[in-house]
Design a protein around this motif. Structure first.
Motif, PDB file in Angstrom:
ATOM      1  N   VAL A  26       0.837  -1.200   0.000  1.00 56.08           N
ATOM      2  CA  VAL A  26       0.000   0.000   0.000  1.00 56.08           C
ATOM      3  C   VAL A  26       0.876   1.256   0.000  1.00 56.08           C
ATOM      4  O   VAL A  26       0.572   2.228  -0.699  1.00 56.08           O
ATOM      5  CB  VAL A  26      -0.975  -0.007   1.193  1.00 56.08           C
ATOM      6  N   GLN A  27       1.976   1.233   0.754  1.00 56.04           N
ATOM      7  CA  GLN A  27       2.879   2.384   0.752  1.00 56.04           C
ATOM      8  C   GLN A  27       3.460   2.615  -0.637  1.00 56.04           C
ATOM      9  O   GLN A  27       3.596   3.757  -1.076  1.00 56.04           O
ATOM     10  CB  GLN A  27       4.012   2.175   1.754  1.00 56.04           C
ATOM     11  N   LEU A  28       3.789   1.536  -1.337  1.00 59.10           N
ATOM     12  CA  LEU A  28       4.303   1.668  -2.697  1.00 59.10           C
ATOM     13  C   LEU A  28       3.247   2.263  -3.627  1.00 59.10           C
ATOM     14  O   LEU A  28       3.538   3.159  -4.426  1.00 59.10           O
ATOM     15  CB  LEU A  28       4.753   0.305  -3.224  1.00 59.10           C
ATOM     16  N   ILE A  29       2.014   1.802  -3.496  1.00 64.46           N
ATOM     17  CA  ILE A  29       0.929   2.338  -4.326  1.00 64.46           C
ATOM     18  C   ILE A  29       0.702   3.815  -4.025  1.00 64.46           C
ATOM     19  O   ILE A  29       0.514   4.628  -4.936  1.00 64.46           O
ATOM     20  CB  ILE A  29      -0.364   1.515  -4.113  1.00 64.46           C
ATOM     21  N   LEU A  30       0.757   4.185  -2.747  1.00 64.74           N
ATOM     22  CA  LEU A  30       0.564   5.588  -2.380  1.00 64.74           C
ATOM     23  C   LEU A  30       1.718   6.465  -2.873  1.00 64.74           C
ATOM     24  O   LEU A  30       1.511   7.628  -3.227  1.00 64.74           O
ATOM     25  CB  LEU A  30       0.373   5.723  -0.876  1.00 64.74           C
ATOM     26  N   ALA A  31       2.928   5.905  -2.928  1.00 67.53           N
ATOM     27  CA  ALA A  31       4.054   6.655  -3.496  1.00 67.53           C
ATOM     28  C   ALA A  31       3.819   6.900  -4.990  1.00 67.53           C
ATOM     29  O   ALA A  31       4.099   7.988  -5.505  1.00 67.53           O
ATOM     30  CB  ALA A  31       5.356   5.894  -3.275  1.00 67.53           C
ATOM     31  N   GLU A  32       3.295   5.888  -5.677  1.00 64.25           N
ATOM     32  CA  GLU A  32       2.971   6.064  -7.094  1.00 64.25           C
ATOM     33  C   GLU A  32       1.857   7.096  -7.274  1.00 64.25           C
ATOM     34  O   GLU A  32       1.853   7.875  -8.230  1.00 64.25           O
ATOM     35  CB  GLU A  32       2.550   4.731  -7.707  1.00 64.25           C
TER      36      GLU A  32
END
Length: 120
Positions: A26-32
């Motif tokens: 989820v953190q990776l998706i939010l960074a994107e």
């Protein structure tokens, strides 16, 4: 540190490896998503530049005649049209990506209900 935050850290530290992996996804998706928001901001700035240039041309139109400067005006208007198209493309692309990232986060929340309270 407030007691409320300390209790949140205790809850997060008790997550299993799988739950921590889900949160990392989820953190990776939010960074994107942040990257897409930056792309939208860039698109808005690119879209505002031609409007400023055209406003300047209109406000100074009494200082020149279109017949004498038609080649330069045509080039400027074509460049402004290209910038408007680029800005619209960047904004549209970022909106679609943001919606896709929101959908991904909703799917992750739906698939792992134990992690869902941490994702709100």
């Amino acid at each position: 540190m407030p007691d409320l935050l300390k209790s949140d850290f205790k809850d997060i530290s008790s997550l299993t490896q799988t739950e921590a992996t889900v949160i990392n996804h989820v953190q990776l998706i939010l960074a994107e998503k942040r990257t897409s928001l930056a792309m939208m901001r860039t698109g808005i700035a690119v879209l505002a530049l031609p409007l400023t240039v055209l406003g300047l041309l209109i406000s100074t139109s009494r200082l020149y005649t279109v017949a004498d400067t038609w080649l330069l005006l045509t080039a400027v208007i074509l460049l402004c049209g290209g910038l408007i198209a680029l800005g619209a493309f960047l904004i549209t692309r970022s909106v679609y990506r943001i919606r896709a990232y929101d959908h991904m986060v909703r799917e992750i929340k739906r698939q792992s209900p134990t992690v869902a309270p941490y994702l709100d």
